[in-house]
Design an enzyme around this catalytic site. Sequence first.
Site, PDB file in Angstrom:
ATOM      1  N   HIS A 181       0.516  -0.894  -0.075  1.00 36.82           N
ATOM      2  CA  HIS A 181       0.174  -0.575  -0.134  1.00 36.82           C
ATOM      3  C   HIS A 181       0.719   1.061   0.289  1.00 36.82           C
ATOM      4  O   HIS A 181       0.251   2.058  -0.159  1.00 36.82           O
ATOM      5  CB  HIS A 181      -1.026  -0.196   0.965  1.00 36.82           C
ATOM      6  CG  HIS A 181      -0.486  -0.131   2.693  1.00 36.82           C
ATOM      7  ND1 HIS A 181      -0.386  -0.633   3.372  1.00 36.82           N
ATOM      8  CD2 HIS A 181      -0.313   1.015   2.808  1.00 36.82           C
ATOM      9  CE1 HIS A 181       0.262  -0.414   4.208  1.00 36.82           C
ATOM     10  NE2 HIS A 181       0.342   1.149   4.376  1.00 36.82           N
ATOM     11  N   ASP A 222      -0.100  -7.306   1.099  1.00 34.21           N
ATOM     12  CA  ASP A 222       0.021  -6.219   1.143  1.00 34.21           C
ATOM     13  C   ASP A 222       1.933  -6.117   1.237  1.00 34.21           C
ATOM     14  O   ASP A 222       2.622  -4.923   2.056  1.00 34.21           O
ATOM     15  CB  ASP A 222      -0.186  -5.310   2.320  1.00 34.21           C
ATOM     16  CG  ASP A 222      -0.339  -4.228   1.874  1.00 34.21           C
ATOM     17  OD1 ASP A 222       0.486  -3.217   1.712  1.00 34.21           O
ATOM     18  OD2 ASP A 222      -0.961  -3.223   3.458  1.00 34.21           O
ATOM     19  N   SER A 228       4.377   2.890   8.129  1.00 30.89           N
ATOM     20  CA  SER A 228       4.243   1.161   7.650  1.00 30.89           C
ATOM     21  C   SER A 228       5.552   0.985   6.234  1.00 30.89           C
ATOM     22  O   SER A 228       6.309   2.037   5.527  1.00 30.89           O
ATOM     23  CB  SER A 228       2.962   1.531   6.242  1.00 30.89           C
ATOM     24  OG  SER A 228       1.650   2.123   6.637  1.00 30.89           O
TER      25      SER A 228
END
Lengths: 499, 492
Positions: free
Chosen positions: A74, A105, A185
Amino acid sequence: MPLSPTFLRTAIAIAFVKTAAPALPWSASVVKIHVTVQRPNPVLPWQDGPPNAASGSGFVIQEGGKRRLLTNAHVVSDARYLEVQREGDARRFPARVAFVGHDCDLAVLEVTDPAFWDGTRPLRLGSTLPALDEQVIAVGYPIGGNRLSITRGIVSRIDYQVYSHSEVDSHLVLQIDAAINPGNSGGPVLYRGRVVGVAFQGIRGAQNIGYAIPIPVIRHFLDDIADDRYDGYPDLGVTHLTLRNPALRRAAGLPPDRSGILVARLDPHGSAAGRLQPGDVLLSIDKVPIRDDGTIRIDGQPVEFIELFERKQVGDNVTFEVWRSNTVHRIALTLVPTSPAFHFGSTYDTPPPYFVLGGLVFSPLSRELLIALQRQLNTPQAQHLLYAWLFGRADGLHETDQERVVLIGRLPHPINAYADPFVMGAVASVNDRPIRSLADLPTALASPINGFHVIRFHDRPDFLALPAKEADDAWPEISDRYRVLASQRLPSPPQTASP
Amino acid sequence: MNASVFRRFASALLGIALGLPSFAETDHEREEWPALRWTVFPLRVTAQRTVPAQPWKKESPERRTGYAVAISSNRLLTVESLVRDHTLVELGQSETARFVGIRVVRADRERNLALLDVTGTPFEGQLHPLPMADRPALNRSGTLVHIVEGGAFQKGAALLLRGLMEGTDESIPPIPALSFLSELPVNGNGAPVLMEGALAGLVARYETASRLGVLIPGCSLRRFAEEANSDTYRGAALAGFSWAPLPDPALRAFLRVPAAVTEGVLILKTRAGSGAATLLQPNDVLIEWDGHPIDHQGYYRDDWLGALPFPALIAFSSPGQDIPIVWIRNGERHQGTLTLSATANLSTRVPAYDPTPPPWLIEGGLIFRDLSGDYLRAAGANWLMRANARLVRLFLAGRDESALNGERVPILVSVLPDAINVSYQEISDAIVTHVNGTPVQSLMDIRAVRARDGAIERVRVSHLDVELVLDREALAEANARIADNYRIPVSP
């Protein structure tokens, strides 16, 4: 030129910081990722939304002798421009996405400039998950600063959860009580110096709950791309009932000393199609017994039997012990990838296909389209879309159709003046030819009926008739007026994944 | 200037501003008010809706007030929406505090009318019926009557504006009605509008803010009153087809409608067993109904009400009536006579609403019932999105399908958790296809199988290819335990 007092104060401060803070052990491994993202516009599929700047984290790994960066999918999805920056280095290096797994992901990036890799140190991947209550650290570049950040926490839960990037895929997650914020992230979660997770999502409104993609999922991804292609997770395609119910056990003829789960339905595109049957009882998977509640024991822990599939790759073989007709059968099957038909996960890195006919815009049903049109879904006309989205696979729509083609809008023109009631309709046929995917449209439109294109829709008896020639002739005017540069963008032919 | 004079002055000004007759010239001045105390009655209704997913339960009682109007010495009319889901209907008298429970003889949701009976009560034989004004004139004022605190009648002018099709519910065909403008903030549905001493209509709804209301006209009241008295009441007339406007020249050309024909609507589907199914086909273009041309939007010119959607003509008719129609098929003009069906005789596979109470059955904690529009609407305002999409789809398709043999969509609503139904407790909103190996098409079928076999042991639902199995030996005890735990009365 004399130095100003301000300059001197700044220089002294920097020197003090440099001498006071020794380099962190992860500064040669963890990088900041700068990305410019452009998401497609599902309602005007020929154009994209505005470019947006974002950032994330990543870290150096070494697999097969090659140094690359591992991060979240992402972070780099729909990236138009990608740069990476090392801790304490002002330079940014262009990077490219080498592999991406939207279902898990994760993504691997490559940087071609050798200068970037000078002095980098790959992080070592752990081999097992830390136990509950073990302390871990999350390293990355969360919002609010440009320097490396470290947060500590403990492993508070290991569980299955939907991955919010795809919205449909569930895998194992590592829940930690260290703060994980946007920008974190893609950064590593470390246990005793080894990577045991990749930070990837949190819970809005919850404090000190962060989630990381755990090492088994990372390992699955890296093993998958070892052949330079990402196949994704396999799909067993079995809907099951637990056999906790004694009457159901008896009806299945299962002896009291056996346990397992009942095959209740098979997906015709799943790995088990043609091998298992409804009514079979799955007793074990690769010799690991399945209990009546659908769990198996791995490393002494009860987990859902499906976790064994988490460790399998497309093309691997699985052997079940099956109770069928009062006999134990050993049935081996080869795992195939999940069929994309009627799956409705989020779509990335692929511009939405579309087709414009006489100002009518057709596009396949997608999660993005449903979200964009959600205010219009509370109508009988749009109800079929919700049904196809929620029950398309369960009710077998994907057995015949690849997708639902939707009349998503009308670019007003005299040729389509009466088409509004059909907007949001799912196309069933054009000129009496079934439309099973957008790619069927050009062929169907080649054979008008008595000079008309006749468009019929699922779940409604009325239909549209467009004068074929006039619809074609309207294109230059529609293209010019609405700045639609091309009348169509059809999907690439499906790639067959070798098992 | 006192308030009453001011109101009259203001309404006269409004009438002038709208170019309408002055309220001062209305009939209400000439009414004989003392007679109304035995003609117009306050109605007090206690209503409780059933919980669709747990049909043995009722929601909290709801109190409604409105009016009923005498149409014979023992019978009255009111609007159905007032008495819907009634637990108790009480009739009062304007000048006394006395309220007496009375009987609802017939309530028709599609016509939004209900027939009440006072036989066996102190009102028996006491009512003074009103004659009905069959077609009250538009652009004239009648007298709107209601009762205020203390029991006094209050009257006000109601200017009848135009005809319209009034829908009480999106799943029920709209009915012809009249809109009116009144200064009297009418305080209950069912209130009458009188014109020249006759009943011009009953108020179906009124909005205080706009002062606009909707009236069910006298001709509809008369027809319902005549038919509702019959033991073989058949409901509203039903043509038995669905249609769509046909303004699109391209579609008209494709259907080969002659260019000279500018009117007509597209026939989409006909219902099996209806009069339409014997004459019409999908893609026919209906151009004339009972001598009235139908324009491409579906309107006709009514002598009384002006332009109205042509389904008003069906609503103004009775079941069994023969209607001459004209249609175009493949460019050719056809004509024939369509016999109107009755809604009561042509039920649909998925009814728009439940009977009261809706039938249900629980076996081993598995709750069964038939799918209905009411069941889905319980999901709330956005039920089209929020209710189970598989069932909504069936409803949208099944509401136009005839159920000639009583077919319904039987569903497994949910499972009341108990030891007997472990493994099934997450199943809900599932379509039941087989019980004990026998195909079922309605709850009635499920009950029949249970009566035949003495228990429901095996259930198959549409989205699974195996049966849900219940332990027959343990079933009786489990049923008693579940009934006790979840406070369920004996399953009907």
